[in-house]
Write an enzyme that holds these catalytic residues in place. Structure first.
Site, PDB file in Angstrom:
ATOM      1  N   GLY A 103       0.831  -1.200   0.000  1.00 31.37           N
ATOM      2  CA  GLY A 103       0.000   0.000   0.000  1.00 31.37           C
ATOM      3  C   GLY A 103       0.857   1.239   0.000  1.00 31.37           C
ATOM      4  N   CYS A 130       5.274  -6.254   1.638  1.00 31.65           N
ATOM      5  CA  CYS A 130       5.694  -4.849   1.637  1.00 31.65           C
ATOM      6  C   CYS A 130       4.998  -4.083   2.768  1.00 31.65           C
ATOM      7  CB  CYS A 130       5.428  -4.256   0.259  1.00 31.65           C
ATOM      8  SG  CYS A 130       6.386  -2.782  -0.042  1.00 31.65           S
ATOM      9  N   TYR A 131       4.055  -3.203   2.448  1.00 32.59           N
ATOM     10  CA  TYR A 131       3.360  -2.482   3.519  1.00 32.59           C
ATOM     11  C   TYR A 131       2.723  -3.470   4.506  1.00 32.59           C
ATOM     12  CZ  TYR A 131       0.086   0.633   5.902  1.00 32.59           C
ATOM     13  OH  TYR A 131      -0.608   1.332   6.851  1.00 32.59           O
ATOM     14  N   HIS A 217       7.764  -7.847  -3.773  1.00 29.57           N
ATOM     15  CA  HIS A 217       6.451  -8.225  -4.315  1.00 29.57           C
ATOM     16  C   HIS A 217       6.518  -9.577  -5.031  1.00 29.57           C
ATOM     17  CE1 HIS A 217       4.235  -4.522  -3.487  1.00 29.57           C
ATOM     18  NE2 HIS A 217       5.427  -3.957  -3.567  1.00 29.57           N
ATOM     19  N   GLU A 219       4.057 -11.162  -6.254  1.00 36.37           N
ATOM     20  CA  GLU A 219       2.973 -11.296  -7.229  1.00 36.37           C
ATOM     21  C   GLU A 219       3.327 -10.799  -8.622  1.00 36.37           C
ATOM     22  OE1 GLU A 219       3.249  -9.236  -4.739  1.00 36.37           O
ATOM     23  OE2 GLU A 219       2.217  -7.327  -5.026  1.00 36.37           O
ATOM     24  N   ASP A 275     -18.225 -11.796 -22.303  1.00 41.93           N
ATOM     25  CA  ASP A 275     -18.963 -11.846 -21.039  1.00 41.93           C
ATOM     26  C   ASP A 275     -20.435 -12.191 -21.262  1.00 41.93           C
ATOM     27  OD1 ASP A 275     -16.554 -11.008 -20.156  1.00 41.93           O
ATOM     28  OD2 ASP A 275     -17.150  -8.951 -19.763  1.00 41.93           O
ATOM     29  N   LYS A 417     -11.458 -11.857 -15.746  1.00 43.15           N
ATOM     30  CA  LYS A 417     -11.704 -12.058 -17.178  1.00 43.15           C
ATOM     31  C   LYS A 417     -11.107 -13.378 -17.708  1.00 43.15           C
ATOM     32  CE  LYS A 417     -13.036 -10.191 -21.119  1.00 43.15           C
ATOM     33  NZ  LYS A 417     -14.251  -9.403 -21.349  1.00 43.15           N
TER      34      LYS A 417
END
Ligand code: XMP
Length: 561
Positions: A103, A130-131, A217, A219, A275, A417
């Site tokens: 964050g 991290c944060y 990070h 991710e 969609d 998605k």
């Protein structure tokens, strides 16, 4: 601590209008504004919510959503929730562990968001990123301070002596992506440093109570071992089973729709986009002819699009489809209009009128199905009061019997998605449909600069056909976010054979993007551009010049209007 029990989360009726493949929802947003009525939110379960989940507590990092996607790629259901989410909601998802996101704040600033106490009291495993790591440090009695210098970009992570399940199959040194200004000065009691980088003596910390903090990070793609670390956390530390698959989702979702709809009737607007196609297919699987799809052809679709959509759904899947050819009336409404926003408005309003007229003929309807996706839900839930101006309230599609309130049926509201595409494939939709590039709701109308006429639509359809055909032949269609032609209102001089021509200029646009918020122009091979250009000037009457758009977004947008 309340007892953990799997139960559906409540649905709310709000979402944010998305861009991308939102042909139909764009129109529905307009309808809601026009009708001024509120819909009744359906009490719908979050599909796949049980029996296990990882909860990401969001502190506002730009990567938060990515964490949730990475966890789901490991086949474990994951929700991203604001840091003030009540325990009851978390418990209903049967959490197996928490991830605290990064964050922008500093934990030592007054009012900085912190993890709710249940994160620590639940005795579930926690991974702070991290944060999130700094929040753990601060809340459990450690010290966080501003680092001497900000660490941003690549660093090399060196694992320490202590063996941790977090690092199973991770090499002793590997690159990681850092992005932080603060650092851990003193770990909380009970924690030890598990790895370091040149600038961060405590790049990873952990304790015996299955709590971990990562300064980098895991991710992002720049941390190649990040996925292994997340997988280790999910499976080796949280003990997840991994039952989040799109095949399970489809089965559960079909059962849930049957239960929810009962003998009711459902309508949905079909556009041929990913969609709306998946929504229609999954509901049709569940309730068959109780679903009616309204397919409005506004005349701004690409060549063969109507036939392909109609054949897939009516002929191959046997759906109940009301097809309306509105091309003439839409064109009439667009006469003389050059302003892009006006075009959108006119098309949107006319779409609603047609939809209303057709829906009225069906008689009593109980549900309106929509392709709301998880990013819309997250944005709506996380935006809080600050962004509330952006959030629109769902209303019924006007024109259905005046006092009738429709329940919303949103079977894809827990999916990203890429998951929607997988569900489409599970349900047997053709790859060509599932991997369709986004196409704007107002269609070719916003790819024709200036007034839309029949003649221009024909020129653009032909040029667009060449672009699509060549891009597909070059096997680039799936790799590109979008690729298409634009018909400008510029005419220029050319020479063809012995004749001087004065014809239209067509622009070709091809971009790569993750989410349409930013985009880069695609470096298409010259010979491909050459083929596209040659074919357009040779095969499309009325065009004698082709240009390639080499601007990125920002500062340009993807569409030209
Ligand atoms: P821009 O041009 O804003 O487009 O960079 C971002 C994404 O949104 C799509 N787009 C639309 N989609 N109705 C839609 O349903 C619209 O009016 C509209 N305008 C742009 C565009 O194709 C791209 O994917």
């Amino acid at each position: 601590m309340p007892k953990k029990k799997a139960k559906p989360i409540s649905n709310d009726s709000r979402r944010v209008a998305t861009s991308g493949d939102i042909e139909v929802s764009t129109y529905l947003e307009i309808a809601k504004e026009l009708s001024g009525e509120r819909s009744v939110a359906a009490k719908e379960a979050a599909p796949g919510a049980e029996p296990e989940s990882i909860i990401v507590i969001d502190f506002g990092s730009q990567y938060s959503m990515l964490i949730a996607r990475r966890v789901r790629e490991c086949q474990v259901y994951c929700e991203l929730l604001p840091h003030d989410t009540p325990w009851e909601k978390i418990a209903s998802l049967n959490p197996k562990g928490f991830i605290l996101s990064g964050g922008p704040a500093s934990v030592y600033e007054p009012g900085a968001p912190l993890a709710p106490s249940y994160v620590y009291e639940s005795h579930l495993p926690v991974l702070g990123i991290c944060y999130g790591m700094q929040a753990i440090a601060k809340q459990l009695g450690g010290q966080v301070a501003r680092g001497a210098k900000r660490e941003y970009g690549h660093a090399i992570l060196h694992l320490g002596e202590v063996d941790s399940p977090l690092f199973a199959d991770v090499p002793s040194s590997s690159p990681v992506w850092m992005s932080h200004g603060d650092r851990i000065e003193e770990m909380p009691p009970g924690f030890t440093a598990l790895a370091h980088t040149e600038n961060s003596p405590v790049a990873v910390m952990g304790n015996d109570d299955r709590m971990f903090g990562l300064q980098f990070h895991p991710e992002v793609a720049h941390t190649p071992q990040g996925k292994t670390m997340l997988r280790n956390f999910i499976y080796r530390i949280c003990g997840c089973q991994g039952n989040w698959t799109m095949s399970n989702f489809a089965t559960e979702s079909i059962a849930r729709i049957q239960k929810q709809v009962g003998k009711g009737k459902v309508i949905t607007a079909l556009s041929g986009g990913v969609d709306s196609s998946v929504v229609a297919t999954i509901i049709h699987r569940a309730i068959g002819d109780q679903l009616t799809c309204i397919f409005v052809n506004h005349g701004m679709l690409r060549r063969e699009e109507v036939e392909r959509t109609f054949n897939t759904f009516r002929l191959n899947l046997g759906m109940n489809i009301i097809y309306v050819d509105g091309s003439e009336r839409f064109l009439k409404q667009l006469k003389g209009i050059r302003d892009p926003e006006k075009k959108r408005k006119v098309i949107g309003e006319e779409f609603i009128k047609v939809f209303e007229e057709e829906a009225k003929k069906i008689g009593k309807v109980n549900f309106l199905a929509q392709g709301t996706l998880y990013p819309d839900v997250i944005e709506s839930a996380l935006s809080g009061s600050k962004a509330s101006a952006k959030i629109k309230t769902h209303h019924n599609v006007g024109g259905l019997p005046a006092k009738m309130k429709l329940n919303l049926l949103e079977p894809l509201r827990s999916l990203f998605k890429d998951e929607v595409r997988q569900v489409g494939l599970e349900l047997g939709l053709p790859e060509e449909m599932v991997w369709r590039q986004p196409f704007p709701g107002p269609g070719l109308a916003i790819r024709i600069i200036g007034e839309v006429t029949k003649e221009k639509l024909e020129i653009l359809r032909n040029a667009d056909w060449v672009v699509m055909n060549e891009i597909k032949k070059a096997k680039l269609y799936r790799k590109l976010w979008q690729s298409f032609a634009i018909l400008t209102d510029v005419k220029s001089v050319g020479v063809m054979g012995d004749y001087r021509t004065y014809s239209y200029l067509v622009a070709v646009r091809a971009v790569s993007s993750e989410d349409a918020m930013t985009a880069d122009w695609a470096r298409l091979p010259y010979d491909l551009l050459n083929r596209i250009s040659n074919r357009i000037v040779n095969e499309v009457p009325g065009v004698n010049r082709v240009v390639y758009d080499i601007t990125s977004k920002p500062p340009s947008t993807i569409e030209w209007e």
